[in-house]
Design a protein around this motif. Structure first.
Motif, PDB file in Angstrom:
ATOM      1  N   LYS A  74     -12.790 -42.100  -7.324  1.00 50.52           N
ATOM      2  CA  LYS A  74     -11.901 -42.324  -8.147  1.00 50.52           C
ATOM      3  C   LYS A  74     -11.650 -43.645  -8.445  1.00 50.52           C
ATOM      4  CE  LYS A  74      -9.200 -38.224  -8.073  1.00 50.52           C
ATOM      5  NZ  LYS A  74     -10.567 -37.677  -8.490  1.00 50.52           N
ATOM      6  N   VAL A 104      -4.920 -42.424   7.257  1.00 44.23           N
ATOM      7  CA  VAL A 104      -5.817 -41.787   8.693  1.00 44.23           C
ATOM      8  C   VAL A 104      -5.596 -42.265   9.686  1.00 44.23           C
ATOM      9  CG1 VAL A 104      -7.088 -39.942   9.405  1.00 44.23           C
ATOM     10  CG2 VAL A 104      -6.243 -39.493   6.904  1.00 44.23           C
ATOM     11  N   ASP A 122     -13.698 -37.949 -13.758  1.00 44.78           N
ATOM     12  CA  ASP A 122     -13.040 -37.543 -14.246  1.00 44.78           C
ATOM     13  C   ASP A 122     -12.425 -37.989 -15.381  1.00 44.78           C
ATOM     14  OD1 ASP A 122     -11.210 -35.944 -13.456  1.00 44.78           O
ATOM     15  OD2 ASP A 122     -10.260 -36.902 -14.355  1.00 44.78           O
ATOM     16  N   ILE A 123     -12.270 -37.705 -16.252  1.00 44.85           N
ATOM     17  CA  ILE A 123     -11.895 -38.609 -17.600  1.00 44.85           C
ATOM     18  C   ILE A 123     -11.386 -39.615 -17.705  1.00 44.85           C
ATOM     19  CG2 ILE A 123     -12.624 -36.946 -19.859  1.00 44.85           C
ATOM     20  CD1 ILE A 123     -10.440 -35.905 -19.826  1.00 44.85           C
ATOM     21  N   GLU A 124     -10.338 -39.934 -16.662  1.00 46.75           N
ATOM     22  CA  GLU A 124      -9.257 -40.652 -16.998  1.00 46.75           C
ATOM     23  C   GLU A 124     -10.160 -42.033 -16.400  1.00 46.75           C
ATOM     24  OE1 GLU A 124      -6.419 -40.601 -17.751  1.00 46.75           O
ATOM     25  OE2 GLU A 124      -6.663 -38.663 -18.791  1.00 46.75           O
ATOM     26  N   GLU A 163     -21.933 -37.691 -20.553  1.00 46.55           N
ATOM     27  CA  GLU A 163     -21.621 -36.040 -20.274  1.00 46.55           C
ATOM     28  C   GLU A 163     -20.114 -35.767 -20.112  1.00 46.55           C
ATOM     29  OE1 GLU A 163     -22.434 -35.599 -16.003  1.00 46.55           O
ATOM     30  OE2 GLU A 163     -24.351 -35.139 -15.945  1.00 46.55           O
ATOM     31  N   GLU A 193     -16.920 -37.796 -22.827  1.00 53.09           N
ATOM     32  CA  GLU A 193     -16.322 -38.900 -23.777  1.00 53.09           C
ATOM     33  C   GLU A 193     -15.480 -39.848 -22.860  1.00 53.09           C
ATOM     34  OE1 GLU A 193     -17.227 -38.758 -27.022  1.00 53.09           O
ATOM     35  OE2 GLU A 193     -18.443 -37.391 -26.588  1.00 53.09           O
ATOM     36  N   ARG A 207     -19.042 -28.132 -25.915  1.00 52.91           N
ATOM     37  CA  ARG A 207     -17.684 -29.667 -25.806  1.00 52.91           C
ATOM     38  C   ARG A 207     -16.684 -28.839 -25.203  1.00 52.91           C
ATOM     39  NH1 ARG A 207     -21.714 -32.425 -28.545  1.00 52.91           N
ATOM     40  NH2 ARG A 207     -21.232 -34.316 -29.026  1.00 52.91           N
ATOM     41  N   ARG A 232     -16.165 -28.525 -21.739  1.00 53.52           N
ATOM     42  CA  ARG A 232     -15.496 -29.373 -20.863  1.00 53.52           C
ATOM     43  C   ARG A 232     -14.527 -30.092 -21.158  1.00 53.52           C
ATOM     44  NH1 ARG A 232     -19.000 -33.947 -23.592  1.00 53.52           N
ATOM     45  NH2 ARG A 232     -20.951 -33.037 -23.636  1.00 53.52           N
ATOM     46  N   GLN A 234     -11.154 -30.213 -17.446  1.00 52.30           N
ATOM     47  CA  GLN A 234     -11.067 -31.432 -17.340  1.00 52.30           C
ATOM     48  C   GLN A 234      -9.639 -31.057 -16.684  1.00 52.30           C
ATOM     49  OE1 GLN A 234      -7.196 -33.302 -20.548  1.00 52.30           O
ATOM     50  NE2 GLN A 234      -8.381 -31.302 -21.125  1.00 52.30           N
ATOM     51  N   GLY A 235      -9.790 -32.606 -15.601  1.00 52.88           N
ATOM     52  CA  GLY A 235      -8.339 -32.444 -15.050  1.00 52.88           C
ATOM     53  C   GLY A 235      -8.999 -31.886 -13.450  1.00 52.88           C
ATOM     54  N   ALA A 236     -10.245 -32.251 -13.231  1.00 55.07           N
ATOM     55  CA  ALA A 236     -10.226 -31.525 -11.639  1.00 55.07           C
ATOM     56  C   ALA A 236      -9.973 -32.399 -10.647  1.00 55.07           C
ATOM     57  CB  ALA A 236     -12.027 -31.898 -11.910  1.00 55.07           C
ATOM     58  N   THR A 262      -7.883 -33.796  -6.867  1.00 55.81           N
ATOM     59  CA  THR A 262      -8.406 -33.331  -5.356  1.00 55.81           C
ATOM     60  C   THR A 262      -6.818 -32.566  -5.041  1.00 55.81           C
ATOM     61  OG1 THR A 262      -8.588 -35.907  -4.690  1.00 55.81           O
ATOM     62  CG2 THR A 262      -9.928 -33.992  -4.799  1.00 55.81           C
ATOM     63  N   LEU A 267      -6.574 -35.594   7.856  1.00 52.52           N
ATOM     64  CA  LEU A 267      -6.358 -34.910   6.854  1.00 52.52           C
ATOM     65  C   LEU A 267      -7.389 -34.276   5.864  1.00 52.52           C
ATOM     66  CD1 LEU A 267      -3.537 -37.192   4.885  1.00 52.52           C
ATOM     67  CD2 LEU A 267      -3.726 -34.948   5.785  1.00 52.52           C
ATOM     68  N   ASP A 287     -14.997 -33.266 -30.769  1.00 50.53           N
ATOM     69  CA  ASP A 287     -14.986 -34.207 -29.898  1.00 50.53           C
ATOM     70  C   ASP A 287     -13.870 -35.143 -30.436  1.00 50.53           C
ATOM     71  OD1 ASP A 287     -17.198 -34.157 -28.731  1.00 50.53           O
ATOM     72  OD2 ASP A 287     -18.359 -35.737 -29.666  1.00 50.53           O
ATOM     73  N   ARG A 346     -10.025 -34.704 -27.903  1.00 53.30           N
ATOM     74  CA  ARG A 346     -10.112 -35.929 -27.423  1.00 53.30           C
ATOM     75  C   ARG A 346      -8.827 -36.382 -27.461  1.00 53.30           C
ATOM     76  NH1 ARG A 346     -13.955 -40.605 -29.399  1.00 53.30           N
ATOM     77  NH2 ARG A 346     -15.432 -38.742 -29.322  1.00 53.30           N
ATOM     78  N   ALA A 400      -7.236 -33.957 -24.903  1.00 51.36           N
ATOM     79  CA  ALA A 400      -7.207 -34.141 -23.631  1.00 51.36           C
ATOM     80  C   ALA A 400      -6.310 -35.300 -22.772  1.00 51.36           C
ATOM     81  CB  ALA A 400      -8.413 -34.472 -23.616  1.00 51.36           C
ATOM     82  N   ARG A 401      -5.910 -35.871 -23.913  1.00 52.76           N
ATOM     83  CA  ARG A 401      -5.154 -37.187 -23.803  1.00 52.76           C
ATOM     84  C   ARG A 401      -3.624 -36.970 -22.685  1.00 52.76           C
ATOM     85  NH1 ARG A 401      -5.753 -41.442 -28.090  1.00 52.76           N
ATOM     86  NH2 ARG A 401      -6.842 -40.551 -29.817  1.00 52.76           N
TER      87      ARG A 401
END
Ligand SMILES: Nc1ncnc2c1ncn2[C@@H]1O[C@H](COP(=O)(O)OP(=O)(O)OP(=O)(O)O)[C@@H](O)[C@H]1O
Ligand SMILES: [Mg+2]
Lengths: 282, 395
Positions: free
Chosen positions: A64, A75, A121-123, A161, A163, B194, B197, B201-203, B205, B225, B387, B391, B394-395
């Motif tokens: 991140k 923790v 991550d894309i962000e 991998e 953009e 593409r 992908r 998005q948005g994996a 946790t 935790l 693309d 893009r 996905a914004r």
């Protein structure tokens, strides 16, 4: 102090220009290119050429942006609280510094490598925009702003991998490492193995570029594979002749495991070799 | 000269911005490169191109704009001065993003920008008189090219004129990296990658409650935790497909493209329309009547978080979009435009995918109108287009 091609790293003129522009304008340099074409090593070379320490931040899919700044280890604090540790009263004890913080606080200007940014991550790139732009960030927990004593030189690599966001790209210089041509590759080989037998190097490069010419390969061998393979050839002390095929027939080169890492590619080559054996002699 | 160059790049589809333009000027002033045309080429490339797929286009524009540059007898005229300011201003207004406009505003407006440019150019000139030839020595003005077109600068006339020795940019070494070719079987796989992908998005946790309880118990009650990666694919897509026109094959291809990875999306729904969207859509083109839904229902059924992709050529008579009753099939009380706007307002992310090659869009007035309604979120059916589309969404 400018970055230039060295005995150990062969930089083409366009790469020199891109690095020096990024250094002069204090903007990040984004480097892309096929795997194994020297993206990661570039940061090492820049740090060496400019005499600056290198801080490496290798990105994984779970990394991140915040981790590059700092992390609050809640923790540990909770645990200390339960154990009645005195340290618990100072939140500062639980702020773990990230790589950016390290680079900002260093007494000497440093080179910061953000390796394989596209893994995250894309962000991720967006989340670092402001920090890389202003070279400062705010630590909420301690209500302090960390400001870079010197702006580090930031080198970012990507394997495409994902953009990268436009706003991020606008702030960077960009260099795409084109796959080295024969001449450059000869220099790279020389830089790694100054006393390789010229004949062996030549034959090996012939084979190497022939293999790269096969478009159907899943993974074309790159600089790093060539260097590994050459090293093996030298260790085994193979005579250059074994690399030379009398006619232009395709053969699977000795120790090909270092060049073709994909089983399918090896099969493909075996098939090509088989076909070329069956072809009548001209 | 610079402005010309930048504008030429932009009309060739390279998204260079004012930020980069200024960065280039600064880099040149800082003297990081020699005053050779080749170094200038490298420097401008590193500054203005951010995607290897654009390198080839950059090379072409560079060759065109700076051709004849090294001719010793090159007449020394400043291109900037040849261009009417009003014209430049209009053109810039058309091609600058809002963000850039704000930047210019902050720097004191467009006049200020032009002044800045001119000043910097003058500085450059004063400092390296005679030494560098790349300012103000354009052999030919690209703007004089046969047939100036109002939508942008047309570059590309006879290339062989004025050609001297082969230059780096003329080698076109990045040709294979250009993503701007139509989707074919070869590129289909890449296109799928593409989209995949995009779907994944948005994996993020999330807290693993079970794991945390167990680990904390093992820890004799000290909290430990545990986090796990969020597994599900969060993206929901609503496909609206124009059916019944000359582009059916392409629209189908597009549909297949999406359904090939249907399972990757959290939801993927599709509806059909004809030419323009009005008050009704349908799910099955063969049983159109039975499968109709009103557009109002669509807006009620799918939340604003659905990403809407409209696929169609956008080619029709303008009245089909703007006039009530404009539809070729039925009487529509409200114009297509009104319905389109309802859609773009309801959904947070909408984009249009157009199978017609992008260089032909400008021949169709309706395409321009739709693109405007979409606020320019219209993309060609190419890898690059996909693309851009993903893009955007996905914004
Ligand atoms: N121009 C060069 N000069 C000298 N050595 C080079 C050059 N390019 C690549 N190499 C060598 O190739 C090997 C691979 O380089 P590196 O690991 O930096 O590649 P990479 O592009 O980061 O690859 P990946 O994308 O797989 O991370 C290294 O051993 C490096 O020394
Ligand atoms: Mg690497």
């Amino acid at each position: 102090m400018a970055f230039k091609s060295t005995a150990s790293y062969i930089a083409t003129r366009d790469l020199e220009v891109a690095v020096n522009a990024a250094v002069a304008l204090q903007r990040p340099l984004l480097v892309k290119g096929e795997p194994g074409t020297g993206k990661t090593v570039l940061a090492h070379e820049v740090s060496r050429a400019l005499g600056m320490p290198l801080i490496e931040w290798h990105i994984k899919s779970t990394t991140k942006a915040q981790q590059g700044l700092y992390e609050y280890d809640a923790v540990s604090r909770l645990r200390d609280g339960q154990l009645g540790d005195e340290r618990v009263h100072d939140i500062g004890n639980y702020i773990v510094r990230g790589k950016l913080w390290e680079a900002f606080e260093a007494d000497q200007q440093s080179v910061l490598l953000i390796d394989e940014i596209d893994k995250a991550d894309i962000e991720f790139p967006n989340d670092l925009l402001l920090e890389l732009d202003r070279m400062q960030f705010y630590v909420y927990e301690t209500r302090k702003t960390v400001v870079a004593k010197q702006r580090p030189i930031v080198i970012i690599t990507s394997n495409n991998e994902k953009e990268l966001p436009d706003a991020f790209l606008r702030r960077c210089f960009f260099h795409y490492i084109r796959f080295p041509d024969r001449e450059t590759m000869e220099q790279i080989v020389q830089s790694h193995f100054p006393d390789v037998k010229q004949e062996l190097a030549r034959e090996a490069l012939n084979v190497f570029f022939q293999i790269r010419g096969v478009n159907e390969l899943k993974k074309k061998p790159a600089t790093s594979e060539l260097l590994d393979w050459l090293k093996l050839l030298m260790i085994e002390d193979l005579p250059p002749e074994v690399l030379r095929s009398a006619d232009s027939k395709v053969v699977l080169p000795p120790l090909h495991g270092a060049l073709l890492k994909n089983e399918q590619d090896v099969h493909l080559f075996e098939r090509l070799a088989f076909l070329s054996r069956r072809q009548p002699q001209r | 000269m610079f402005a010309t160059f930048i504008l030429a790049l932009r009309s060739a589809g390279l998204p260079t911005s004012v930020t980069e333009h200024l960065a280039l000027l600064n880099a040149m002033r800082s003297g990081v490169c020699d005053y050779s045309v080749e170094d200038f080429y490298f420097l401008s490339r590193a500054t203005l191109v951010k995607d290897e797929r654009h390198l080839d286009r950059f090379d072409r524009v560079f060759a065109e704009v700076f051709k004849g540059l090294e001719r010793p007898e090159g007449e020394d005229h400043e291109l900037m001065q040849q261009l009417p300011e009003e014209w430049l201003r209009k053109l810039s207004e058309k091609i600058l993003t809002d963000e850039e406009k704000q930047l210019i505003e902050a720097a004191g407006g467009f006049d200020k920008l032009m002044e800045m440019l001119r000043q910097r150019l003058a500085e450059q000139k004063g400092r390296h008189q005679g030494g560098s030839k790349w300012i103000g020595t354009a052999g030919t003005s690209p703007f004089g090219a046969n047939g100036y077109n109002p939508e942008g600068v047309r570059i590309g006339q006879d290339k062989s004129r004025n050609r001297s020795a082969v230059k780096v940019w003329d080698k076109r070494e990045f040709k294979d990296l250009d993503g701007d070719v139509e989707l074919g079987t070869r590129t289909m796989k890449l296109a799928l990658r593409r989209l995949r992908r995009f779907a994944r998005q948005g994996a993020a946790t999330e807290l693993d409650i079970g794991g945390t309880i167990k680990a904390t118990a093992n820890n004799a009650g000290s909290l430990d935790l545990k986090m796990v990666a969020e597994r599900h694919n969060a993206v929901k897509v609503l496909l609206l497909l124009d059916i019944g026109g000359s582009m059916d094959d392409h629209v189908r291809a597009c549909e297949e493209l999406f359904s090939a990875i249907r399972t990757e999306f959290k939801h993927l729904e599709h509806y059909y329309f004809h030419n323009c969207i009005y008050e009704k859509l349908w799910k099955n083109n063969r049983r159109r009547k039975d499968t109709e839904t009103t557009t109002w229902d669509l807006l009620r059924t799918y939340g604003p978080d659905y990403k809407v992709i409209i696929v169609g050529d956008g080619a029709m008579a303008p009245y089909e979009i703007v006039n009530p009753g404009g539809s070729v099939e039925h009487w529509n009380e409200e114009s297509g435009k009104v319905w389109m706007q309802r859609i773009t307002r309801h959904f947070r992310r909408t984009a249009w995918l157009n199978p017609v090659p992008q260089d032909q869009w400008r021949y169709s007035a309706s395409t321009g109108m739709l693109s405007e309604i979409m606020e320019a979120r219209m993309f060609p059916l190419t890898l690059e287009g996909l693309d851009g589309l993903t893009r955007e969404l996905a914004r």
